[in-house]
Design an enzyme around this catalytic site. Structure first.
Site, PDB file in Angstrom:
ATOM      1  N   GLU A 200       0.837  -1.202   0.000  1.00  0.00           N
ATOM      2  CA  GLU A 200       0.000   0.000   0.000  1.00  0.00           C
ATOM      3  C   GLU A 200       0.880   1.263   0.000  1.00  0.00           C
ATOM      4  O   GLU A 200       0.727   2.155   0.849  1.00  0.00           O
ATOM      5  CB  GLU A 200      -0.980  -0.018   1.184  1.00  0.00           C
ATOM      6  CG  GLU A 200      -1.943  -1.192   1.097  1.00  0.00           C
ATOM      7  CD  GLU A 200      -3.122  -1.168   2.063  1.00  0.00           C
ATOM      8  OE1 GLU A 200      -3.202  -0.258   2.908  1.00  0.00           O
ATOM      9  OE2 GLU A 200      -3.981  -2.071   1.959  1.00  0.00           O
ATOM     10  N   GLU A 332      -4.767  -9.042  -0.156  1.00  0.00           N
ATOM     11  CA  GLU A 332      -5.548  -8.778   1.064  1.00  0.00           C
ATOM     12  C   GLU A 332      -7.008  -8.733   0.659  1.00  0.00           C
ATOM     13  O   GLU A 332      -7.397  -7.923  -0.186  1.00  0.00           O
ATOM     14  CB  GLU A 332      -5.129  -7.461   1.722  1.00  0.00           C
ATOM     15  CG  GLU A 332      -3.763  -7.532   2.365  1.00  0.00           C
ATOM     16  CD  GLU A 332      -3.386  -6.286   3.158  1.00  0.00           C
ATOM     17  OE1 GLU A 332      -4.293  -5.618   3.694  1.00  0.00           O
ATOM     18  OE2 GLU A 332      -2.174  -5.984   3.221  1.00  0.00           O
TER      19      GLU A 332
HETATM   20  O1  AHR Z   1      -4.747  -6.319   7.018  1.00  0.00           O
HETATM   21  C1  AHR Z   1      -4.661  -5.167   7.812  1.00  0.00           C
HETATM   22  C2  AHR Z   1      -4.070  -3.991   7.075  1.00  0.00           C
HETATM   23  O2  AHR Z   1      -4.938  -3.604   6.047  1.00  0.00           O
HETATM   24  C3  AHR Z   1      -2.749  -4.221   6.396  1.00  0.00           C
HETATM   25  O3  AHR Z   1      -1.677  -4.052   7.240  1.00  0.00           O
HETATM   26  C4  AHR Z   1      -2.748  -3.154   5.336  1.00  0.00           C
HETATM   27  O4  AHR Z   1      -1.971  -3.506   4.228  1.00  0.00           O
HETATM   28  C5  AHR Z   1      -4.213  -2.965   5.003  1.00  0.00           C
HETATM   29  O5  AHR Z   1      -4.561  -1.638   4.972  1.00  0.00           O
END
Ligand code: AHR
Length: 528
Positions: A200, A332
């Site tokens: 990110e 994710e």
């Molecule tokens: O999964 C939790 C968080 O969500 C991670 O650290 C980040 O990459 C995302 O914003």
């Protein structure tokens, strides 16, 4: 007629109406499966996991320490290893997430008592003993039989720090770092299956512009090597670059445009995108327990946006990579809800209900349908964080409904996608309109056909009638995951409220007939 007489007539006609239209009667759905039309592979890496140093994901989750009374092997919980091996976890992403961009690997290697305590400023500002580092992660990977997906620090690290980390992990030649790893008990080089370059980077990873990120990406690509001789050729480490966690595609276009013109000195194999189910948006407000059927429908509606999200990214990628060489990696995803009351909200601890099992199957089916581009995904997160497989509390452990979905989907790993034609119908919940069913099919290496059917509707069973061509099926067997309510959960006290149960299915003249329960996930094997 007096009013009493009118009431009697009304009651009689209502009774007739009610008995002629029984509530909760089964509906029908017809599926057509042509097993001769096997398409792309459902990459096993779509079933990847994510283990960030966050809350109790690692500490008290995976890692209890060697001296713990909780049964462990070199500090790693045995009960979890046993459970995770059943999932055939193809890869685990670590150490983050946002944590990866503040992680300095040297602080968590070597003698435990000499590792410095640091602050986990990404998640809760808690003291991190650094007892779980590279060698412990690699031990965990080997114990569960998985592959390492390591995210290097682009935000507060440097290409040199990352290059040295890879050398520590993978060098076979007698360099100082190889000797240090051997002195730490690991003479053989580790395999690193995947390397994420940042996380990110448009937000917690450094709030970079796409152009700035691309310049960093080139440096990290150029100067980081995987030195393990066993990872040359087909087993080589795949490099994954950062892309968005939002539907807009300017960032994707900038990174892909750079990739299109890359030279010999750098390259990448995958583009990481993040897309969570967040009904109600931010700040998170949806509870993970005791929610209504309206909340259930709202959550599923939100999760189905994954399809459009992926389509937008794919259109952008196709412009620069029509041959689909670069994979879309959803590293994710999952249902993200309000933290459980009384817990540290930065630890992202939530419960996991039947709703999450259905949410998982819908996402996995979407990934499978996008399998020509989406070749890897990592649910967030494996233990005690967001949509977890496993919840722990000291010596107690419980497997969540999502765990069971991943277990039921094991046969789909590396199987070949087979198209299923069906009319999804409509499940209407207030003003929310959803498909009534979802389904995917696949053939595995031994020729078996696997069918998954999700019934989203919380009330009505569905009588399935499926004709199968291209394969003479003779028998069927399978399992269904359901429970009494959409918000039913497994707890430490009652761990078996949502567990798969055998389901009966009939095969006659190449047709499968069966009833799928309301709010359920069903996986059937069709045997030739
Ligand atoms: O999964 C939790 C968080 O969500 C991670 O650290 C980040 O990459 C995302 O914003």
């Amino acid at each position: 007629m007096n009013f009493g007489g009118i009431r009697l007539v009304l009651c009689i006609s209502l009774l007739v109406l009610v008995s002629s239209v029984p509530l909760r009667s089964a509906e029908d759905a017809h599926l057509s499966i042509d097993a001769s039309k096997a398409e792309v592979k459902i990459d096993r890496n779509l079933f990847g996991q994510f283990a960030e140093n966050l809350g109790h994901g690692l500490y008290d989750g995976i890692w209890v320490g060697k001296d713990s009374p909780i049964p462990n092997t070199r500090g790693i919980r045995n009960d979890e290893v046993t459970a995770l091996r059943e999932l055939k976890v193809p890869n685990v992403r670590w150490p983050g997430g946002c944590f990866a961009d503040q992680y300095h690997w040297r602080k968590s290697i070597g003698a435990a008592e000499q590792r410095p305590a640091t602050l986990n400023s990404a998640w809760g500002g808690v003291v991190d003993t650094n007892s779980f580092g590279t060698d412990e992660f690699m031990d965990f990977i080997q114990q569960i039989g998985s592959r390492a997906y390591v995210s290097v620090n682009v935000g507060s690290g440097s290409p040199q720090e990352a290059a040295e980390w890879l050398e520590y992990m993978t060098a076979a030649a007698p360099t100082a770092l190889e000797k240090e790893r051997a002195a730490n008990g690991h003479p053989d080089p580790y395999k690193v299956g995947f390397m994420g370059i940042g996380n990110e980077s448009w937000s917690c990873g450094g709030d970079m512009t796409a152009d700035y990120y691309v310049s960093q990406l080139k440096l990290y690509n150029r100067f980081i090597e995987n030195d393990n001789p066993a990872q040359r050729g087909p087993n080589q480490m795949l490099k994954i670059a950062v892309s968005p966690g939002f539907p807009e595609t300017e960032w994707t276009e900038a990174v892909m445009k750079a990739w299109q013109h890359h030279d010999w000195s750098w390259n990448f194999d995958g583009l990481s995108v993040h897309w969570y189910t967040t009904p109600g948006g931010w700040p998170l407000s949806m509870p993970s327990t005791d929610f209504s059927v309206d909340d259930y429908a709202k959550t599923l509606k939100n999760t189905l946006f994954m399809d459009e999200f992926l389509r937008k990214q794919e259109i952008a990628m196709d412009k620069y990579d029509p041959q689909k060489k670069v994979a879309l990696v959803v590293d994710e995803w999952g249902g993200s809800y309000k933290a459980l009351p009384g817990t540290n909200k930065d630890f992202l601890l939530q419960q996991n209900s039947l709703r999450d099992a259905i949410l998982a199957s819908l996402n996995l089916n979407i990934f499978a349908r996008h399998g020509d581009r989406v070749r890897m995904a990592n649910i967030a997160q494996m233990i005690n964080v967001i949509q977890a497989m496993i919840l722990t509390d000291k010596e107690k452990m419980v497997l969540t409904p999502t765990y069971y979905v991943f277990k039921m989907y094991v046969p789909f790993q590396d199987a070949t996608f087979v198209p299923v034609a069906f009319d999804a119908g409509t499940y209407l919940q207030g003003s929310i309109s959803l498909p009534r069913i979802d389904a995917i099919a696949a053939r595995n290496a031994s020729g078996k056909l696997w069918l998954e059917i999700t019934n989203l509707g919380p009330e009505k069973p569905i009588d399935i009638d499926a004709d199968v061509t291209g394969l003479a099926i003779k028998s069927a067997m399978g399992q269904t995951l359901t429970a009494s309510q959409v918000d039913t959960i497994n707890t430490f006290a009652a761990p078996n409220s949502v567990v798969p149960k055998p389901v009966s299915a009939n095969v006659h003249g190449g047709r499968l007939t069966m009833t799928v329960q309301p709010k359920s996930v069903t996986v059937i094997s069709l045997e030739p």
